[in-house]
Scaffold this motif. Sequence first.
Motif, PDB file in Angstrom:
ATOM      1  N   THR A 245      12.861 -17.855   5.293  1.00  0.00           N
ATOM      2  CA  THR A 245      12.044 -16.820   4.661  1.00  0.00           C
ATOM      3  C   THR A 245      12.817 -15.519   4.511  1.00  0.00           C
ATOM      4  O   THR A 245      13.640 -15.162   5.356  1.00  0.00           O
ATOM      5  N   LEU A 246      12.512 -14.841   3.422  1.00  0.00           N
ATOM      6  CA  LEU A 246      13.056 -13.516   3.158  1.00  0.00           C
ATOM      7  C   LEU A 246      11.982 -12.671   2.496  1.00  0.00           C
ATOM      8  O   LEU A 246      11.210 -13.180   1.676  1.00  0.00           O
ATOM      9  N   PRO A 247      11.950 -11.361   2.778  1.00  0.00           N
ATOM     10  CA  PRO A 247      11.011 -10.491   2.072  1.00  0.00           C
ATOM     11  C   PRO A 247      11.528 -10.189   0.667  1.00  0.00           C
ATOM     12  O   PRO A 247      12.739 -10.240   0.416  1.00  0.00           O
ATOM     13  N   CYS A 248      10.600  -9.857  -0.210  1.00  0.00           N
ATOM     14  CA  CYS A 248      10.990  -9.580  -1.597  1.00  0.00           C
ATOM     15  C   CYS A 248      11.513  -8.167  -1.798  1.00  0.00           C
ATOM     16  O   CYS A 248      12.002  -7.835  -2.881  1.00  0.00           O
ATOM     17  N   ASP A 249      11.421  -7.322  -0.768  1.00  0.00           N
ATOM     18  CA  ASP A 249      11.701  -5.892  -0.961  1.00  0.00           C
ATOM     19  C   ASP A 249      13.049  -5.444  -0.404  1.00  0.00           C
ATOM     20  O   ASP A 249      13.318  -4.254  -0.294  1.00  0.00           O
ATOM     21  N   GLY A 250      13.917  -6.392  -0.058  1.00  0.00           N
ATOM     22  CA  GLY A 250      15.255  -6.054   0.431  1.00  0.00           C
ATOM     23  C   GLY A 250      16.300  -6.532  -0.552  1.00  0.00           C
ATOM     24  O   GLY A 250      16.513  -7.743  -0.691  1.00  0.00           O
ATOM     25  N   PRO A 251      16.963  -5.641  -1.265  1.00  0.00           N
ATOM     26  CA  PRO A 251      17.858  -6.069  -2.340  1.00  0.00           C
ATOM     27  C   PRO A 251      19.196  -6.642  -1.900  1.00  0.00           C
ATOM     28  O   PRO A 251      19.919  -7.201  -2.720  1.00  0.00           O
ATOM     29  N   TYR A 252      19.545  -6.508  -0.615  1.00  0.00           N
ATOM     30  CA  TYR A 252      20.878  -6.927  -0.185  1.00  0.00           C
ATOM     31  C   TYR A 252      20.839  -7.966   0.932  1.00  0.00           C
ATOM     32  O   TYR A 252      21.457  -7.779   1.983  1.00  0.00           O
ATOM     33  N   PRO A 253      20.163  -9.103   0.752  1.00  0.00           N
ATOM     34  CA  PRO A 253      20.172 -10.120   1.813  1.00  0.00           C
ATOM     35  C   PRO A 253      21.592 -10.590   2.116  1.00  0.00           C
ATOM     36  O   PRO A 253      22.451 -10.643   1.234  1.00  0.00           O
ATOM     37  N   ALA A 254      21.813 -10.945   3.372  1.00  0.00           N
ATOM     38  CA  ALA A 254      23.135 -11.431   3.770  1.00  0.00           C
ATOM     39  C   ALA A 254      23.473 -12.717   3.035  1.00  0.00           C
ATOM     40  O   ALA A 254      22.665 -13.653   3.014  1.00  0.00           O
ATOM     41  N   PRO A 255      24.662 -12.813   2.442  1.00  0.00           N
ATOM     42  CA  PRO A 255      25.042 -14.032   1.721  1.00  0.00           C
ATOM     43  C   PRO A 255      25.261 -15.229   2.639  1.00  0.00           C
ATOM     44  O   PRO A 255      25.324 -16.362   2.161  1.00  0.00           O
ATOM     45  N   ASP A 256      25.368 -14.976   3.941  1.00  0.00           N
ATOM     46  CA  ASP A 256      25.530 -16.071   4.906  1.00  0.00           C
ATOM     47  C   ASP A 256      24.358 -16.140   5.883  1.00  0.00           C
ATOM     48  O   ASP A 256      24.491 -16.664   6.987  1.00  0.00           O
TER      49      ASP A 256
ATOM     50  N   SER B 138       0.819  -1.223   0.000  1.00  0.00           N
ATOM     51  CA  SER B 138       0.000   0.000   0.000  1.00  0.00           C
ATOM     52  C   SER B 138       0.846   1.264   0.000  1.00  0.00           C
ATOM     53  O   SER B 138       0.472   2.280  -0.595  1.00  0.00           O
ATOM     54  N   ARG B 139       2.025   1.215   0.633  1.00  0.00           N
ATOM     55  CA  ARG B 139       2.864   2.424   0.680  1.00  0.00           C
ATOM     56  C   ARG B 139       3.604   2.665  -0.630  1.00  0.00           C
ATOM     57  O   ARG B 139       4.218   3.718  -0.815  1.00  0.00           O
ATOM     58  N   LEU B 140       3.549   1.690  -1.527  1.00  0.00           N
ATOM     59  CA  LEU B 140       4.093   1.895  -2.874  1.00  0.00           C
ATOM     60  C   LEU B 140       2.974   2.038  -3.894  1.00  0.00           C
ATOM     61  O   LEU B 140       3.135   1.727  -5.068  1.00  0.00           O
TER      62      LEU B 140
ATOM     63  N   LEU C 113      22.966 -10.343  13.221  1.00  0.00           N
ATOM     64  CA  LEU C 113      23.524  -9.833  11.967  1.00  0.00           C
ATOM     65  C   LEU C 113      23.766  -8.331  12.064  1.00  0.00           C
ATOM     66  O   LEU C 113      23.644  -7.597  11.092  1.00  0.00           O
ATOM     67  N   SER C 114      24.125  -7.889  13.266  1.00  0.00           N
ATOM     68  CA  SER C 114      24.335  -6.452  13.472  1.00  0.00           C
ATOM     69  C   SER C 114      25.510  -5.915  12.666  1.00  0.00           C
ATOM     70  O   SER C 114      25.608  -4.709  12.437  1.00  0.00           O
ATOM     71  N   ASP C 115      26.404  -6.823  12.233  1.00  0.00           N
ATOM     72  CA  ASP C 115      27.531  -6.381  11.420  1.00  0.00           C
ATOM     73  C   ASP C 115      27.154  -6.240   9.946  1.00  0.00           C
ATOM     74  O   ASP C 115      27.982  -5.831   9.127  1.00  0.00           O
ATOM     75  N   ARG C 116      25.925  -6.583   9.595  1.00  0.00           N
ATOM     76  CA  ARG C 116      25.451  -6.468   8.211  1.00  0.00           C
ATOM     77  C   ARG C 116      24.153  -5.666   8.172  1.00  0.00           C
ATOM     78  O   ARG C 116      23.104  -6.176   7.750  1.00  0.00           O
ATOM     79  N   PRO C 117      24.167  -4.404   8.587  1.00  0.00           N
ATOM     80  CA  PRO C 117      22.912  -3.645   8.678  1.00  0.00           C
ATOM     81  C   PRO C 117      22.191  -3.486   7.347  1.00  0.00           C
ATOM     82  O   PRO C 117      20.962  -3.433   7.312  1.00  0.00           O
ATOM     83  N   ASP C 118      22.931  -3.425   6.251  1.00  0.00           N
ATOM     84  CA  ASP C 118      22.270  -3.220   4.962  1.00  0.00           C
ATOM     85  C   ASP C 118      21.458  -4.427   4.516  1.00  0.00           C
ATOM     86  O   ASP C 118      20.623  -4.311   3.624  1.00  0.00           O
ATOM     87  N   CYS C 119      21.685  -5.580   5.141  1.00  0.00           N
ATOM     88  CA  CYS C 119      20.925  -6.751   4.705  1.00  0.00           C
ATOM     89  C   CYS C 119      19.458  -6.635   5.082  1.00  0.00           C
ATOM     90  O   CYS C 119      18.632  -7.400   4.569  1.00  0.00           O
ATOM     91  N   PHE C 120      19.131  -5.698   5.965  1.00  0.00           N
ATOM     92  CA  PHE C 120      17.743  -5.486   6.359  1.00  0.00           C
ATOM     93  C   PHE C 120      17.128  -4.259   5.689  1.00  0.00           C
ATOM     94  O   PHE C 120      15.958  -3.952   5.917  1.00  0.00           O
ATOM     95  N   ALA C 121      17.909  -3.530   4.886  1.00  0.00           N
ATOM     96  CA  ALA C 121      17.376  -2.356   4.193  1.00  0.00           C
ATOM     97  C   ALA C 121      16.298  -2.812   3.222  1.00  0.00           C
ATOM     98  O   ALA C 121      16.509  -3.719   2.416  1.00  0.00           O
ATOM     99  N   ASN C 122      15.130  -2.200   3.310  1.00  0.00           N
ATOM    100  CA  ASN C 122      14.047  -2.602   2.424  1.00  0.00           C
ATOM    101  C   ASN C 122      13.345  -1.373   1.847  1.00  0.00           C
ATOM    102  O   ASN C 122      13.590  -0.245   2.274  1.00  0.00           O
ATOM    103  N   ILE C 123      12.502  -1.632   0.890  1.00  0.00           N
ATOM    104  CA  ILE C 123      11.862  -0.554   0.137  1.00  0.00           C
ATOM    105  C   ILE C 123      10.363  -0.596   0.396  1.00  0.00           C
ATOM    106  O   ILE C 123       9.663  -1.508  -0.067  1.00  0.00           O
ATOM    107  N   ASN C 124       9.896   0.386   1.167  1.00  0.00           N
ATOM    108  CA  ASN C 124       8.470   0.522   1.443  1.00  0.00           C
ATOM    109  C   ASN C 124       7.848   1.701   0.717  1.00  0.00           C
ATOM    110  O   ASN C 124       6.635   1.735   0.520  1.00  0.00           O
ATOM    111  N   THR C 125       8.669   2.674   0.369  1.00  0.00           N
ATOM    112  CA  THR C 125       8.174   3.890  -0.272  1.00  0.00           C
ATOM    113  C   THR C 125       9.110   4.264  -1.417  1.00  0.00           C
ATOM    114  O   THR C 125      10.258   3.807  -1.471  1.00  0.00           O
TER     115      THR C 125
END
Length: 201
Positions: A101-112, A22-24, A177-189
């Motif tokens: 499980t992973l969301p579809c809106d995060g482009p940088y999932p952790a490789p490990d 809805s936010r997109l 996974l605090s050392d990989r913060p970008d792995c949780f970056a997602n796109i809501n807007t």
Amino acid sequence: MQTPFPTRAAITGVILAGGRSSRLGGLDKGLRPFAGRPLVEWVIAALAPQVDTLLISANRNLERYAGYGLPVVADLDPGFQGPLAGVRSAMRAATTAWLVTLPCDGPYPAPDLVARLLLALRTQAGDLAVATDGRRLQPVHALLPVALAADLETFLAAGERKLTRWYDRHRVALADLSDRPDCFANINTPDDAWALERRPP
């Protein structure tokens, strides 16, 4: 609950793309272009090397998702019931004993991600494992046993929908996974996408 400890072959990767977005403006998030390719392609590329089997949970554009050569599973109930509805359908469709499980809106999932969830599950003797960014739970980044399908059915039948409330019924191992913060970056807007596209992974 005693479930055999998972091997890679016992895990199906599930990309959760069944939301309303809805936010997109109602756009299908997984198919939204990001840096030149749909978001779902980023997630497939990151998760495929970590598991032997993948499927996509989606409620729209099923043929387009099927074009990736992966099984596509829709929610059993209409109305965009949330990620747990996708997990429920994936549990029914999976031929393995575990899901990640992973969301579809995060482009940088952790490789490990899978390795870390497995480590947490083993060392903390959890029923399931969930990622944390060091401050809070990231509930859609999770390793879940299909053996909990009946419990999830009961939970949903009671009108519950919140992931973390379902997790509260079980022993949860936390994967840091605090050392990989970008792995949780997602796109809501649209602004999220604009900012993330201009930030290196």
